[in-house]
Design a protein around this motif. Structure first.
Motif, short mmCIF file in Angstrom:
data_model
loop_
_atom_site.label_atom_id
_atom_site.label_comp_id
_atom_site.label_asym_id
_atom_site.label_seq_id
_atom_site.Cartn_x
_atom_site.Cartn_y
_atom_site.Cartn_z
N ARG A 195 25.69 -67.41 -2.33
CA ARG A 195 25.12 -66.73 -3.53
C ARG A 195 24.84 -65.20 -3.07
NH1 ARG A 195 26.68 -69.36 -7.89
NH2 ARG A 195 26.54 -71.53 -7.85
N GLY A 221 24.72 -61.38 -2.82
CA GLY A 221 24.97 -60.50 -4.14
C GLY A 221 24.56 -60.76 -5.27
N GLN A 222 24.02 -61.70 -5.39
CA GLN A 222 23.30 -62.55 -6.62
C GLN A 222 21.81 -62.63 -6.57
OE1 GLN A 222 25.36 -66.19 -7.72
NE2 GLN A 222 27.24 -65.37 -7.02
N TYR A 240 21.54 -68.10 -11.16
CA TYR A 240 22.07 -66.89 -10.58
C TYR A 240 22.77 -65.82 -11.13
CZ TYR A 240 20.55 -69.25 -6.03
OH TYR A 240 19.74 -69.59 -5.20
N PRO A 264 25.23 -62.45 -10.60
CA PRO A 264 25.83 -61.43 -9.64
C PRO A 264 25.30 -60.07 -10.17
CG PRO A 264 27.27 -63.11 -10.24
CD PRO A 264 26.28 -63.30 -11.31
N LYS A 300 26.91 -57.48 -9.63
CA LYS A 300 27.90 -56.67 -9.88
C LYS A 300 28.34 -56.78 -11.41
CE LYS A 300 31.31 -60.31 -8.81
NZ LYS A 300 32.51 -60.77 -7.93
N ASN A 301 27.85 -57.87 -11.86
CA ASN A 301 28.12 -58.01 -13.45
C ASN A 301 27.15 -57.40 -14.54
OD1 ASN A 301 29.86 -59.92 -12.55
ND2 ASN A 301 28.65 -61.73 -13.54
#
Length: 321
Positions: free
Chosen positions: A206, A208-209, A281, A283, A285-286
């Protein structure tokens, strides 16, 4: 209908749910089909249900806060004697099996009606919840808070209410237990750094989340649980707790609006999760820059709500000491 057919129905329709509320209505329909199927199976094998009972949900299912994927948290209270225990545990075991087959993972902590700790006569349930409160250990208070977030899903609602009434009486007699409960809920995972940046998981699967459940949702859930306990209110869902409490505490209106938006936010960013663990979770980046700002606001306000709740209850408790 058998479990395979119910599973197919789930797979066909669950991703068509448009928002958080409709998703949780769908979960209720899905679980009801499964549980009534389990009951019919046990009746055929072991005869009619031998005593009045209530099958109740706990955790996110009780609070109507489930995501696309969910695990199992449930129990049974029955108005009978120990001679009925085997029947109801067999029913609990069949329910666990059925729910697992249609897509609900077994609870890692074994909070399920197949276990004697979570299925017992009403009088034993009363003794159990009081013993959890008297023990005041981290684990016993966790068990208690898990139990208290409960709603009858099928059966006699008065049986569960009887048990909750006993806890209200105990807290009235021993109000300082609220301070122990506050301590039990007080830890909030640090999610915003010194420079205002979000702090995701650093390692592992996980990395980066952000765990939105522990960092963002829990402060709201825990605050409202503390307030309903103090005010002797049995509502299970955080949303209904806001409704029940905001006349007494008008400041809650602001946080109620935030919580509703947070639920919608979580739905949008977790609805495509492909496994149970993934629904907690998001991310980073989303998330757009605006999304990140919105998430940080939910986090800050949740922590603020918990601090206000803590001070309010500690002040009230001090009057009784």
């Amino acid at each position: 209908m058998n479990y395979t057919k119910i599973r197919e129905w789930r797979e066909q329709y669950i991703h068509q749910q448009e928002n958080h509320e409709k998703l949780n209505q769908f979960h209720d329909e899905l679980m009801m089909k499964t549980i009534t199927t389990a009951m019919e199976k046990v009746k055929q094998e072991q005869g009619d249900i031998p005593a009045p009972f209530a099958f109740f949900l706990m955790g996110s299912a009780a609070r109507k806060e489930q995501s696309i994927w969910s695990d199992q948290d449930h129990g049974i209270v029955f108005d009978g004697t120990n001679k009925h225990q085997a029947y109801f545990q067999a029913l609990g075991s069949e329910i666990v099996k059925g729910l697992e087959m249609v897509g609900y993972e077994r609870c890692d902590g074994f909070v399920m009606a197949s276990k004697s700790l979570w299925t017992k006569p009403v009088e034993e349930w009363k003794e159990q919840v009081i013993s959890w409160l008297k023990e005041e250990s981290w684990q016993s208070l966790r068990h208690f808070s898990t139990f208290f977030d409960s709603r009858v899903f099928l059966g006699e609602e008065t049986l569960l209410q009887e048990v909750k009434e006993v806890t209200f009486s105990y807290i009235q007699e021993q109000p300082m237990i609220m301070n122990r409960l506050i301590d039990n809920f007080a830890f909030i995972h640090k999610s915003i750094g010194l420079f205002g940046q979000l702090l995701p998981q650093q390692n592992g699967k996980r990395a980066g989340q952000i765990n939105i459940k522990t960092t963002t949702l829990f402060p709201y859930v825990n605050s409202l649980r503390l307030l309903v306990l103090w005010n002797q209110i049995s509502e299970a869902s955080t949303a209904s707790r806001f409704t029940a409490l905001k006349e007494t505490y008008p400041f809650l209106t602001e946080y109620e609006v935030l919580f509703e938006k947070l639920q919608a936010f979580k739905f949008v960013f977790t609805k495509d999760a492909i496994e149970y663990d993934g629904v907690h979770y998001i991310p980073l980046k989303n998330l757009s820059k605006e999304d990140k700002q919105e998430l940080k606001e939910y986090m800050k306000k949740g922590a603020e709500l918990f601090e206000r709740t803590k001070k309010l209850i500690e002040k009230e408790c001090a009057k009784w000491s």
